[in-house]
Write a protein that holds these residues in place. Structure first.
Motif, PDB file in Angstrom:
ATOM      1  N   ILE A 134       0.856  -1.181   0.000  1.00 42.01           N
ATOM      2  CA  ILE A 134       0.000   0.000   0.000  1.00 42.01           C
ATOM      3  C   ILE A 134       0.895   1.236   0.000  1.00 42.01           C
ATOM      4  O   ILE A 134       1.873   1.299   0.741  1.00 42.01           O
ATOM      5  CB  ILE A 134      -0.898   0.043   1.260  1.00 42.01           C
ATOM      6  N   ALA A 135       0.551   2.206  -0.797  1.00 48.24           N
ATOM      7  CA  ALA A 135       1.232   3.502  -0.767  1.00 48.24           C
ATOM      8  C   ALA A 135       0.158   4.585  -0.675  1.00 48.24           C
ATOM      9  O   ALA A 135      -0.890   4.480  -1.310  1.00 48.24           O
ATOM     10  CB  ALA A 135       2.086   3.693  -2.019  1.00 48.24           C
ATOM     11  N   ARG A 136       0.427   5.593   0.122  1.00 54.17           N
ATOM     12  CA  ARG A 136      -0.507   6.705   0.298  1.00 54.17           C
ATOM     13  C   ARG A 136       0.150   7.992  -0.193  1.00 54.17           C
ATOM     14  O   ARG A 136       1.346   8.176  -0.017  1.00 54.17           O
ATOM     15  CB  ARG A 136      -0.850   6.877   1.771  1.00 54.17           C
ATOM     16  N   ASN A 137      -0.671   8.858  -0.730  1.00 59.50           N
ATOM     17  CA  ASN A 137      -0.106  10.136  -1.176  1.00 59.50           C
ATOM     18  C   ASN A 137       0.174  11.048   0.018  1.00 59.50           C
ATOM     19  O   ASN A 137      -0.533  11.022   1.017  1.00 59.50           O
ATOM     20  CB  ASN A 137      -1.040  10.828  -2.177  1.00 59.50           C
ATOM     21  N   GLY A 191       4.606  20.287  -0.888  1.00 65.10           N
ATOM     22  CA  GLY A 191       4.396  21.533  -1.630  1.00 65.10           C
ATOM     23  C   GLY A 191       3.147  21.411  -2.474  1.00 65.10           C
ATOM     24  O   GLY A 191       2.074  21.094  -1.989  1.00 65.10           O
ATOM     25  N   ARG A 192       3.286  21.625  -3.768  1.00 66.49           N
ATOM     26  CA  ARG A 192       2.123  21.504  -4.670  1.00 66.49           C
ATOM     27  C   ARG A 192       2.046  20.135  -5.335  1.00 66.49           C
ATOM     28  O   ARG A 192       1.201  19.889  -6.188  1.00 66.49           O
ATOM     29  CB  ARG A 192       2.146  22.620  -5.718  1.00 66.49           C
ATOM     30  N   TYR A 193       2.926  19.215  -4.928  1.00 66.86           N
ATOM     31  CA  TYR A 193       2.975  17.873  -5.514  1.00 66.86           C
ATOM     32  C   TYR A 193       2.488  16.827  -4.519  1.00 66.86           C
ATOM     33  O   TYR A 193       2.477  17.047  -3.318  1.00 66.86           O
ATOM     34  CB  TYR A 193       4.410  17.528  -5.948  1.00 66.86           C
ATOM     35  N   ASN A 194       2.123  15.674  -5.067  1.00 69.26           N
ATOM     36  CA  ASN A 194       1.774  14.515  -4.255  1.00 69.26           C
ATOM     37  C   ASN A 194       2.842  13.454  -4.454  1.00 69.26           C
ATOM     38  O   ASN A 194       3.156  13.090  -5.584  1.00 69.26           O
ATOM     39  CB  ASN A 194       0.413  13.945  -4.675  1.00 69.26           C
ATOM     40  N   MET A 195       3.381  12.975  -3.356  1.00 70.66           N
ATOM     41  CA  MET A 195       4.389  11.924  -3.408  1.00 70.66           C
ATOM     42  C   MET A 195       3.814  10.677  -2.748  1.00 70.66           C
ATOM     43  O   MET A 195       3.153  10.772  -1.705  1.00 70.66           O
ATOM     44  CB  MET A 195       5.634  12.390  -2.653  1.00 70.66           C
ATOM     45  N   MET A 196       4.029   9.516  -3.346  1.00 71.38           N
ATOM     46  CA  MET A 196       3.515   8.275  -2.777  1.00 71.38           C
ATOM     47  C   MET A 196       4.491   7.754  -1.733  1.00 71.38           C
ATOM     48  O   MET A 196       5.678   7.613  -1.986  1.00 71.38           O
ATOM     49  CB  MET A 196       3.289   7.229  -3.873  1.00 71.38           C
ATOM     50  N   MET A 197       3.970   7.487  -0.552  1.00 69.24           N
ATOM     51  CA  MET A 197       4.763   6.979   0.570  1.00 69.24           C
ATOM     52  C   MET A 197       4.300   5.554   0.869  1.00 69.24           C
ATOM     53  O   MET A 197       3.135   5.331   1.197  1.00 69.24           O
ATOM     54  CB  MET A 197       4.568   7.859   1.811  1.00 69.24           C
ATOM     55  N   GLY A 198       5.226   4.612   0.750  1.00 69.43           N
ATOM     56  CA  GLY A 198       4.883   3.203   0.922  1.00 69.43           C
ATOM     57  C   GLY A 198       4.756   2.785   2.378  1.00 69.43           C
ATOM     58  O   GLY A 198       5.488   3.248   3.233  1.00 69.43           O
ATOM     59  N   GLU A 199       3.784   1.917   2.632  1.00 68.74           N
ATOM     60  CA  GLU A 199       3.627   1.256   3.932  1.00 68.74           C
ATOM     61  C   GLU A 199       4.422  -0.053   3.860  1.00 68.74           C
ATOM     62  O   GLU A 199       4.861  -0.466   2.786  1.00 68.74           O
ATOM     63  CB  GLU A 199       2.138   0.935   4.183  1.00 68.74           C
ATOM     64  N   ASN A 200       4.577  -0.737   4.996  1.00 68.48           N
ATOM     65  CA  ASN A 200       5.231  -2.043   4.980  1.00 68.48           C
ATOM     66  C   ASN A 200       4.424  -3.026   4.142  1.00 68.48           C
ATOM     67  O   ASN A 200       3.194  -3.068   4.261  1.00 68.48           O
ATOM     68  CB  ASN A 200       5.342  -2.612   6.401  1.00 68.48           C
TER      69      ASN A 200
END
Length: 189
Positions: free
Chosen positions: A162-165, A169-178
């Motif tokens: 699972i990755a959440r945005n 700033g003005r961008y969305n970055m996907m951050m991964g969960e375990n």
């Protein structure tokens, strides 16, 4: 019947099965309205409490040894006005009462996975189902060995990432969960 979002649960510092993982895990349990579930390593109570929404004629027994977890579960039971859930304060399987179940969810085993699975075989109905969540390869291997040794059938392993945005700033970055392994199996006849 409905799912509960993570933000609705009281959590504290207790581990919680994330909502997407909860949804898949609960689906793999293949619940009936009268299912009796034991939730081992109940943590915040999120899985068991959500299961009560799908088992109005059933019951959930949640077992947790961590005092912080026990307190959080009590708070969540009160918050959601759950009536078909019994909290067992102790360690599985030694502190589980002599009950008959048809579903088991294992979110944590404190190193007792084999004896927990043996308990399940002794206290479950024919064709009962178990779902185990793990994050480590070692726990995955242990679960597979235990299920095979005890002659469970229809063993399935899925891995979800699972990755959440996150707004940067003005961008969305996907951050991964375990990554999570969800193992499901059925008791042999």
């Amino acid at each position: 019947m409905f799912h509960i979002e993570d933000k609705e649960f009281i959590r504290g510092k207790v581990p919680m099965t994330k909502q997407e993982v909860r949804c898949i895990s609960i689906a793999k349990l293949d619940l009936k309205e009268d299912s009796i579930l034991i939730d081992v390593g109940a943590g915040s109570g999120s899985v068991g409490i959500e299961v009560t929404n799908f088992t109005p004629k059933g019951k959930v027994f949640g077992i947790e040894v961590n005092p912080d977890g026990i307190e959080v579960i009590k708070q969540n039971l009160e918050k959601f006005s759950v009536t078909n859930y019994e909290l067992i304060e102790g360690l599985a399987p030694s502190d589980i009462p002599q009950i008959e179940v048809d579903r088991m969810f294992i979110g944590g085993s404190k190193g007792n996975l084999d004896t927990i699975l043996e308990w399940f075989l002794c206290h479950s109905k024919e064709e009962a189902k178990v779902v185990i969540n793990t994050i480590t390869l070692e726990s995955l291997g242990e679960a597979m060995k235990g299920l095979e040794k005890l002659k469970f059938c229809e063993i399935e392993v899925i891995n979800i990432n699972i990755a959440r945005n996150k707004k940067i700033g003005r961008y969305n970055m996907m951050m991964g969960e375990n990554p999570i392994y969800i193992i499901s199996a059925k008791r042999s006849k």
